[in-house]
Design a protein around this motif. Structure first.
Motif, short mmCIF file in Angstrom:
data_model
loop_
_atom_site.label_atom_id
_atom_site.label_comp_id
_atom_site.label_asym_id
_atom_site.label_seq_id
_atom_site.Cartn_x
_atom_site.Cartn_y
_atom_site.Cartn_z
N PRO A 104 82.01 -61.85 11.30
CA PRO A 104 81.87 -60.60 10.53
C PRO A 104 82.05 -60.78 9.02
O PRO A 104 81.58 -59.93 8.24
CB PRO A 104 82.98 -59.72 11.10
CG PRO A 104 83.16 -60.21 12.51
CD PRO A 104 82.95 -61.69 12.42
N GLU A 105 82.70 -61.87 8.60
CA GLU A 105 82.89 -62.12 7.17
C GLU A 105 81.82 -63.02 6.57
O GLU A 105 81.90 -63.41 5.41
CB GLU A 105 84.28 -62.74 6.94
CG GLU A 105 85.44 -61.87 7.39
CD GLU A 105 85.44 -60.50 6.72
OE1 GLU A 105 85.14 -60.44 5.50
OE2 GLU A 105 85.70 -59.51 7.41
N HIS A 106 80.81 -63.34 7.36
CA HIS A 106 79.73 -64.22 6.88
C HIS A 106 78.97 -63.55 5.74
O HIS A 106 78.84 -62.32 5.69
CB HIS A 106 78.79 -64.54 8.03
CG HIS A 106 77.83 -65.65 7.74
ND1 HIS A 106 76.62 -65.45 7.10
CD2 HIS A 106 77.89 -66.98 8.01
CE1 HIS A 106 75.98 -66.60 6.99
NE2 HIS A 106 76.73 -67.55 7.54
N GLY A 107 78.44 -64.36 4.83
CA GLY A 107 77.75 -63.83 3.66
C GLY A 107 76.55 -62.97 4.00
O GLY A 107 76.29 -61.94 3.35
N ASP A 137 83.31 -50.49 10.14
CA ASP A 137 83.73 -51.72 10.82
C ASP A 137 82.86 -52.00 12.04
O ASP A 137 82.51 -53.16 12.32
CB ASP A 137 85.20 -51.62 11.24
CG ASP A 137 86.15 -51.67 10.05
OD1 ASP A 137 85.72 -52.19 8.99
OD2 ASP A 137 87.30 -51.19 10.17
N GLU A 138 82.50 -50.94 12.75
CA GLU A 138 81.62 -51.11 13.91
C GLU A 138 80.26 -51.64 13.48
O GLU A 138 79.70 -52.54 14.12
CB GLU A 138 81.44 -49.76 14.63
CG GLU A 138 80.51 -49.85 15.83
CD GLU A 138 80.24 -48.49 16.46
OE1 GLU A 138 79.22 -48.37 17.18
OE2 GLU A 138 81.03 -47.56 16.24
N ALA A 139 79.74 -51.11 12.37
CA ALA A 139 78.45 -51.58 11.87
C ALA A 139 78.52 -53.05 11.49
O ALA A 139 77.62 -53.84 11.81
CB ALA A 139 78.03 -50.75 10.66
N ARG A 140 79.59 -53.43 10.81
CA ARG A 140 79.76 -54.82 10.39
C ARG A 140 79.83 -55.74 11.60
O ARG A 140 79.19 -56.80 11.65
CB ARG A 140 81.01 -54.95 9.53
CG ARG A 140 81.29 -56.37 9.03
CD ARG A 140 82.61 -56.44 8.28
NE ARG A 140 82.57 -55.61 7.10
CZ ARG A 140 82.05 -56.01 5.93
NH1 ARG A 140 81.54 -57.24 5.83
NH2 ARG A 140 82.07 -55.21 4.90
N ASN A 141 80.62 -55.36 12.58
CA ASN A 141 80.80 -56.20 13.76
C ASN A 141 79.50 -56.31 14.57
O ASN A 141 79.19 -57.36 15.13
CB ASN A 141 81.92 -55.64 14.64
CG ASN A 141 83.29 -55.81 14.01
OD1 ASN A 141 83.51 -56.74 13.23
ND2 ASN A 141 84.21 -54.90 14.32
#
Length: 468
Positions: A193-196, A179-183
């Motif tokens: 964070p939910e962008h393609g 989650d940290e990597a995604r954010n």
């Protein structure tokens, strides 16, 4: 800086002070020795602590070295040891900072952001020249303690400032902080964070990490025995060594001596001239790395420096009156011009680009130890040049330029035949190119969308072991 010479130099019969070749070479050379040590340990440090904490710890270590330097009284050995300690910090940072930048940057901006590392190095050097000039007329210890003490301030700012920045998303993902990597990826790209695009990067990282996990825990020898790793490890070592063997640091270390022989006796003016050329041209390099690509820029830069060193060698040996340079002002002017042109070529190509190329050369599984080894090569040759240049120039004078010209000629061939064009490609895509043995000469036109279905790094790894 008379006070510095009186405290740490050697007194001549006429009452003046100077540094002989051995003492000058030791004081200058122990910094890159420390850098070599720091670079070798930085890989393990970055993997165990994370990129961010490794940068912070290395910066605070520089503060210790600065204290040792500025607390020196009359012992040149203590001052040299301080430079050794500071060098350990600089060497570690020279590995971890480009690593952190490359792992955190979008592909389209990666070369630009990693090149900013070199830009701020040149700005720091230029600032130090200006501070040296500003304190040069002081007659107290402030003339040399202020320039060295400012290093403490910048190290403190870096050590604390990095702590407010996020961890490298690739390292965060590797240690399970998904989650940290995604954010972090989303934050750095300025998207949700939910962008393609965030999903795509996370998927690329996950696929590569799964392939690496399937191969088991990485062993140190795999940087030589892993799939295409001997090729890539040696290439990184050669490129980092090549950055030094282009000869640019010869001018930065001994430019004042060279310019003095042409009649320009003010060493601070010489430093400011060289430093200004370096900064201005590095700014221009930010455009080059975005528009031209790695291969063309490195080849043209090496060819440019080769020509400059040939002219430098011929003019210095055959046209300059070494006894009284003022008798040959045109030759002296030519040396200054081509010294500046060589630095301009370095600053626009090999200075910033080598850091970018090496930072993207390796898969994440081996990135830390490979970058450490490659950067250690850079600092090893930095030491060799800084320590032995006085002895070499005493023996062969300006013919030394032919040595660097020959190295530049060799680097042209190395880049042409062995370096893949990686402009605007993701780190994972670059890894695949090396695994597929994409021809460096044709790599600029390689289409990643045409990779055969089912071909992965893991399948290629298994394939190579079957062949072996």
């Amino acid at each position: 800086m008379l006070d510095f010479a009186q405290r740490f130099g050697q007194q001549n019969a006429d009452g003046t002070y100077e540094f002989d070749a051995a003492r000058q070479g030791t004081i200058v050379g122990l910094l890159p020795v420390g850098c070599l040590i720091g670079a070798l340990v930085a890989g393990q440090l970055a993997d165990r602590l994370g990129r961010r904490l490794a940068i912070s710890l290395s910066a605070f270590w520089a503060c210790i070295g600065n204290v040792i330097e500025i607390s020196s009284q009359t012992s040149w050995v203590q001052f040299a040891v301080g430079r050794l300690v500071t060098g350990c910090s600089i060497g570690a940072l020279s590995v971890v900072v480009p690593m952190y930048q490359s792992e955190s940057s979008p592909a389209i901006l990666r070369s630009l952001l990693v090149s900013l590392y070199q830009l701020f190095i040149t700005l720091g050097i230029w600032t130090s020249y200006m501070v040296d000039w500003g304190t040069s007329e002081m007659t107290t210890t402030a003339s040399w303690r202020i320039p060295n003490g400012l290093g403490f301030l910048w190290s403190l700012i870096l050590g604390l400032g990095i702590l407010i920045l996020p961890e490298s998303p690739r390292h965060a993902y590797r240690v399970g902080r998904v989650d940290e990597a995604r954010n972090t990826i989303a934050r750095l790209a300025g998207v949700d964070p939910e962008h393609g695009s965030v999903h795509d990067q996370i998927t690329e990282i996950r696929v590569k990490l799964d392939e690496e996990k399937a191969s088991g825990k990485a062993q140190w020898h795999e940087i030589f025995t892993g799939p295409r790793m001997l090729y890539r490890t040696l290439l990184g070592v050669v490129l980092q060594a090549g950055q030094q063997l282009t000869g640019a640091n010869f001018f930065f270390y001994y430019g004042t001596t060279v310019f003095r022989s042409t009649g320009l006796s003010n060493s601070y003016v010489t430093q400011i001239i060289l430093g200004t050329v370096n900064v201005v041209c590095t700014i221009f390099a930010l455009y080059i790395v975005q528009k031209v690509g790695r291969r063309k820029a490195l080849i043209v830069g090496a060819a440019w420096m080769m020509v400059c060193f040939f002219i430098y060698g011929f003019v210095g040996h055959y046209a300059l009156d070494s006894v009284n340079p003022l008798n040959t002002p045109q030759a002296g002017s030519a040396l200054i011009v081509f010294s500046c042109l060589a630095i301009a070529a370095f600053a626009t190509t090999w200075g910033p680009l080598v850091w970018a190329v090496v930072a993207e050369l390796y898969p994440s599984r081996y990135r830390a130890p490979c970058m450490a080894l490659a950067t250690a090569s850079n600092w090893f040759w930095n030491f060799m040049i800084s320590f032995f240049t006085r002895f070499i120039t005493d023996a062969i004078d300006y013919f030394y330029g032919f040595v660097f010209a020959g190295c530049c000629a060799a680097l042209i061939a190395i880049v042409y035949f062995f370096v893949i064009e990686t402009k605007d490609r993701s780190l994972e895509e670059i890894d695949t190119m090396y695994l597929l043995h994409v021809s460096p000469i044709k790599s600029a036109h390689w289409d990643g969308s045409k990779v055969p279905e089912g071909v992965t790094a893991n399948s290629l790894h298994e394939e190579e072991h079957v062949v072996v």
